[in-house]
Design an enzyme around this catalytic site. Sequence first.
Site, PDB file in Angstrom:
ATOM      1  N   HIS A   1       0.334 -12.763 -12.178  1.00  0.00           N
ATOM      2  CA  HIS A   1      -0.357 -11.914 -11.202  1.00  0.00           C
ATOM      3  C   HIS A   1      -1.643 -11.338 -11.803  1.00  0.00           C
ATOM      4  CE1 HIS A   1       2.740 -11.776  -8.043  1.00  0.00           C
ATOM      5  NE2 HIS A   1       3.578 -11.972  -9.051  1.00  0.00           N
TER       6      HIS A   1
ATOM      7  N   CYS B   1       1.546 -17.036  -8.145  1.00  0.00           N
ATOM      8  CA  CYS B   1       3.005 -16.981  -8.266  1.00  0.00           C
ATOM      9  C   CYS B   1       3.655 -17.888  -7.215  1.00  0.00           C
ATOM     10  CB  CYS B   1       3.485 -15.540  -8.187  1.00  0.00           C
ATOM     11  SG  CYS B   1       5.189 -15.319  -8.768  1.00  0.00           S
ATOM     12  N   TYR B   2       4.325 -17.328  -6.213  1.00  0.00           N
ATOM     13  CA  TYR B   2       4.928 -18.150  -5.163  1.00  0.00           C
ATOM     14  C   TYR B   2       3.867 -18.997  -4.471  1.00  0.00           C
ATOM     15  CZ  TYR B   2       7.529 -19.271  -0.861  1.00  0.00           C
ATOM     16  OH  TYR B   2       8.134 -19.919   0.193  1.00  0.00           O
TER      17      TYR B   2
ATOM     18  N   ASP C   1      -9.635  11.035   6.248  1.00  0.00           N
ATOM     19  CA  ASP C   1      -9.786   9.982   7.253  1.00  0.00           C
ATOM     20  C   ASP C   1     -10.367  10.509   8.561  1.00  0.00           C
ATOM     21  OD1 ASP C   1      -8.516   8.523   5.291  1.00  0.00           O
ATOM     22  OD2 ASP C   1      -6.547   8.668   6.238  1.00  0.00           O
TER      23      ASP C   1
ATOM     24  N   LYS D   1      -8.380   3.398   1.364  1.00  0.00           N
ATOM     25  CA  LYS D   1      -8.668   4.834   1.215  1.00  0.00           C
ATOM     26  C   LYS D   1      -9.916   5.086   0.381  1.00  0.00           C
ATOM     27  CE  LYS D   1      -6.955   9.045   2.018  1.00  0.00           C
ATOM     28  NZ  LYS D   1      -6.454   9.515   3.309  1.00  0.00           N
TER      29      LYS D   1
ATOM     30  N   GLY E   1       5.483 -14.124  -3.318  1.00  0.00           N
ATOM     31  CA  GLY E   1       6.522 -13.879  -2.326  1.00  0.00           C
ATOM     32  C   GLY E   1       7.886 -13.926  -2.969  1.00  0.00           C
TER      33      GLY E   1
ATOM     34  N   GLU F   1      -3.842  -9.646 -10.253  1.00  0.00           N
ATOM     35  CA  GLU F   1      -4.240  -8.423  -9.542  1.00  0.00           C
ATOM     36  C   GLU F   1      -3.691  -7.154 -10.175  1.00  0.00           C
ATOM     37  OE1 GLU F   1      -0.531  -9.960  -7.293  1.00  0.00           O
ATOM     38  OE2 GLU F   1      -2.178 -10.744  -8.513  1.00  0.00           O
TER      39      GLU F   1
ATOM     40  N   GLY G   1      -8.489  16.297   7.084  1.00  0.00           N
ATOM     41  CA  GLY G   1      -8.305  15.394   5.962  1.00  0.00           C
ATOM     42  C   GLY G   1      -9.449  14.403   5.860  1.00  0.00           C
TER      43      GLY G   1
END
Length: 512
Positions: A169, A82-83, A227, A368, A55, A171, A225
């Site tokens: 991080h 992190c935060y 979705d 997605k 954050g 990720e 599309g």
Amino acid sequence: MNHQTVLILDFGSQFTQLIARRVRENQVYCEVHPFDLPLEEIRRRRPIGVILSGGPQSVYEEGAALADPRLFELKLPALGICYGMQIMAHLLGGSVEGSQQREYGRAEITISEPGRLFAGLSPQQTVWMSHGDRVNGAPPGFRASATTRNAPIVAFENEERRIYGIQFHPEVVHTVAGGEILRNFLFGVCGARGDWRMASYLEEAVVTIRSQVGEGRVICALSGGVDSSVVAALLKRAVGERSTAIFVDNGVLRKDEAVQVVHSLRDGLGIPIRAVDARQRFLGELAGVEEPENKRKVIGRVFIDVFKDEAKATEGAHWLAQGTLYPDVIESVSVKGPSAVIKTHHNVGGLPAELGFELIEPLRFLFKDEVRQLGRELGLPEQILTRHPFPGPGLAVRILGEVTVERVALLQEADAIFLHELRESGWYEKVSQAFAVLLPVKSVGVMGDFRTYESVIALRAVETQDFMTADWSPLPYELLGRVANRIVNEVKGVNRVVYDVTSKPPATIEWE
């Protein structure tokens, strides 16, 4: 749903969605919630672990976002990033301070105490930092497990309580062993089974839709599309002929798109589709409109009017299915609040409540790439699942200036040539999105012995993982030359082709 769940508490990090993606990639289901999710809700969801995101704040700021201290009394495995690590230190009796030695970007850490979180890793690791404050005292009962040259504690842990904090991080791809660290937490600490499978999600979604709809009818807006096509196929699987996909041809689709969509989904997969030819209605409303935001508003308004008419004509329909994705859901409850409006979202958003339908959003917990996996489980053709994103306002926001029948036809031809050559060369799958843009300028040219004064086409191709940022694609010169040559020779009214080499930011992916 019977699968295990990890909860991610969002403290405003720009990487929160990425944490969720990385967890899901390990076949572990996770959900993102605001940092102040009530403790009763956490208990009710019975997670196998909790992750506290990063954050932008300092824990000692007035009004800083903090976790409920009782969270750490639930005996749940917890990872602070992190935060999130600084919150742990602050609430559990450690200390956090501002530092003159801020760390942003790549850093080298030394792991002194491996524990379960760093199991199997070498002592020296390259990680990605993004912090100003730092932990200078671990909480009682915790041990520091990693350091950098600038910070004495960049990781701490209490193995008995299964609580871990890391200043970097894991990720992001720049943290070389980030994937292993997250896997160690998920499987080594939380005891995850890795039971999140798209086939089981499909079964659950079918049961849920059948339970919601009962003996009623359901409609969905089909754009062609990824979705909306997956939603239409899912409805067909769940309730068969009691579903209707309404496909509206707004006159600003790609070349032959209306025919291709109907052929692929209705003729190929038996999905019930009602095709509506509203080209004249849309183009009539767009006449004289040049400002980009006004184009979006006109198309959104007319789409809703057309859809209302078609919905009323669907006897017995009480349910409306939409292709809302998990990033939209996360953003709507984000701790960061509403972001600045750069432009109205490309896709026509939620249809208005006055339509009188109850809502079904079967993709609202999927990213997605997971939607594409679900589409494969449903048997959708790859040509639909691998389609590049296409804005809801269609070619209207790729035609700079007024949208006319003639300008639409010109851009359709140029765009079709570009996409055809990308597919033939194998580059279509290598780029994230590619398209042609018709500019509102003309240039002087020479064709044969004649001077010309005709339109300019710009080509755009980008590479991105999340569409929040994007780099322009370095397409081969030979490919660009071939595309330009074909467009100038085959599309009447064009005598110049240019290539856009601007990243996002500072530009957006679309031109309008």
